[in-house]
Write an enzyme that holds these catalytic residues in place. Structure first.
Site, PDB file in Angstrom:
ATOM      1  N   ASP A 111      31.141  41.807  29.578  1.00 45.00           N
ATOM      2  CA  ASP A 111      30.321  42.781  30.335  1.00 45.00           C
ATOM      3  C   ASP A 111      29.918  43.449  29.781  1.00 45.00           C
ATOM      4  O   ASP A 111      28.997  44.072  29.558  1.00 45.00           O
ATOM      5  CB  ASP A 111      31.624  43.423  31.788  1.00 45.00           C
ATOM      6  N   GLY A 118      36.298  44.721  38.299  1.00 42.42           N
ATOM      7  CA  GLY A 118      34.806  43.339  38.484  1.00 42.42           C
ATOM      8  C   GLY A 118      34.061  43.883  37.639  1.00 42.42           C
ATOM      9  O   GLY A 118      33.210  44.589  36.971  1.00 42.42           O
ATOM     10  N   ARG A 153      40.933  37.531  47.004  1.00 39.80           N
ATOM     11  CA  ARG A 153      39.620  38.269  46.946  1.00 39.80           C
ATOM     12  C   ARG A 153      38.532  37.195  48.124  1.00 39.80           C
ATOM     13  O   ARG A 153      37.402  37.500  48.844  1.00 39.80           O
ATOM     14  CB  ARG A 153      38.336  38.390  45.753  1.00 39.80           C
TER      15      ARG A 153
END
Length: 318
Positions: free
Chosen positions: A262, A37, A108
């Site tokens: 990220d 995530g 999700r």
């Protein structure tokens, strides 16, 4: 070296089932359990670089939720997790159908993470942080989560907290037109923006055919003082307070590029948190992005402080 500033990030972290070999799940015999995530990946990247960081999110009352919390805490992240008794932890399936290609499918819809709420923000004191980092993924997963992002940004700015935003467009979660509209609504309140070349051109019509070096100033006109455009194997171009920088990428053979953005964001924010120059912060960011590509996990390849002094072309998969 100054004391690192404290970072707050929040969003959805999920369970991740990762195929152990080439091929789709219709044929794979074995797979590994992991987590992932965008916001959690960035939090781990920051923690490994010595930056105090808090992740705020929701997980289900289930094994995957406990795994998410355990993985983040094991990496030194301060976890503020709301356990949602009414929704499961989200799930990703990641496979490599052929060498160099990664396919990610999300499960999700109706997940605990998609139920992030404005009320969840009361669990942290925004005045205790120097930087808030949010992403377009949280804007996309539900209207409720989107409202929470905007409220978090309002609270951060009210406390003089720097707002960092990674576009992280996910076409499987929302359309480009909706993403453009919502992101542009947020941009006037953003200080640091991370976007890929494609995402940067998505944000404004004037940027679609612009020269690469013109992208950061065009987007900066919407609000962010720092605009960093990531270019994959070409490195990055950045506009910082009106000055344009170009930094080449590390030369590697990537294993899996998921999570590289990220890690890049974590590297830049870590450099800034330690008071390093823009050049140094961008070079740390590109190295962190490259390190992340050397491991099939979304975050397990994130660089540690000692890794940044190692010749990356001598590195094997860890």
């Amino acid at each position: 070296m100054t004391t690192p500033k404290r970072v707050l990030t929040f969003g959805e972290s999920m369970g991740l089932i990762r195929g152990d070999a080439l091929g789709g799940f219709e044929r794979l015999a074995t797979a590994s359990v992991d987590t992932g995530g965008a916001e959690g990946n960035t939090a781990i990247g920051l923690s490994r670089l010595g930056v105090p960081v808090t992740w705020l999110g929701r997980v289900g009352h289930d094994a995957l939720g406990r795994r998410v919390v355990a993985d983040l805490r094991s990496e030194g992240v301060d976890v503020v997790a709301v356990t949602d008794e009414s929704a499961p932890t989200g799930l990703m399936l990641k496979s490599t159908p052929r060498a160099g290609a990664t396919v990610v499918n999300y499960y999700r819809s109706g997940s605990a993470g998609s139920r992030l709420d404005v009320a969840d923000l009361d669990r942290v004191d925004f005045a205790a942080y120097d930087v808030l980092h949010v992403t377009g993924v949280t804007l996309a997963i539900s209207l409720r989560a989107r409202e929470a992002v905007f409220e978090a940004v309002r609270r951060a700015r009210a406390q003089g907290v720097i707002v960092s935003f990674a576009v992280n467009h996910r076409a499987k979660l929302w359309s480009m037109s909706t993403a453009r509209s919502v992101c542009n609504e947020l941009l006037p309140f953003v200080d640091i923006l991370f976007a890929s070349d494609e995402e940067a051109r998505m944000l404004t019509p004037a940027a679609r055919s612009a020269a690469l070096n013109d992208l950061p100033p065009l987007i900066a006109a919407s609000g962010p003082s720092d605009v960093i455009v990531t270019l994959g194997s070409r490195g990055c171009v950045a506009g910082i307070d009106g000055t344009v920088y170009q930094v080449p990428a590390e030369r590697i053979v990537p294993v899996d590029t998921v999570g590289a953005g990220d890690a890049f964001a974590a590297g830049f924010l870590a450099g800034r948190a330690r008071g390093l120059s823009t050049d140094e912060s961008l070079r740390i960011a590109t190295r962190c992005g490259a390190w992340a590509c050397l491991h099939p996990s979304d975050w397990q390849g994130a660089a540690r402080e000692e890794d940044l002094a190692v010749r990356i072309d001598d590195v094997v998969i860890r």
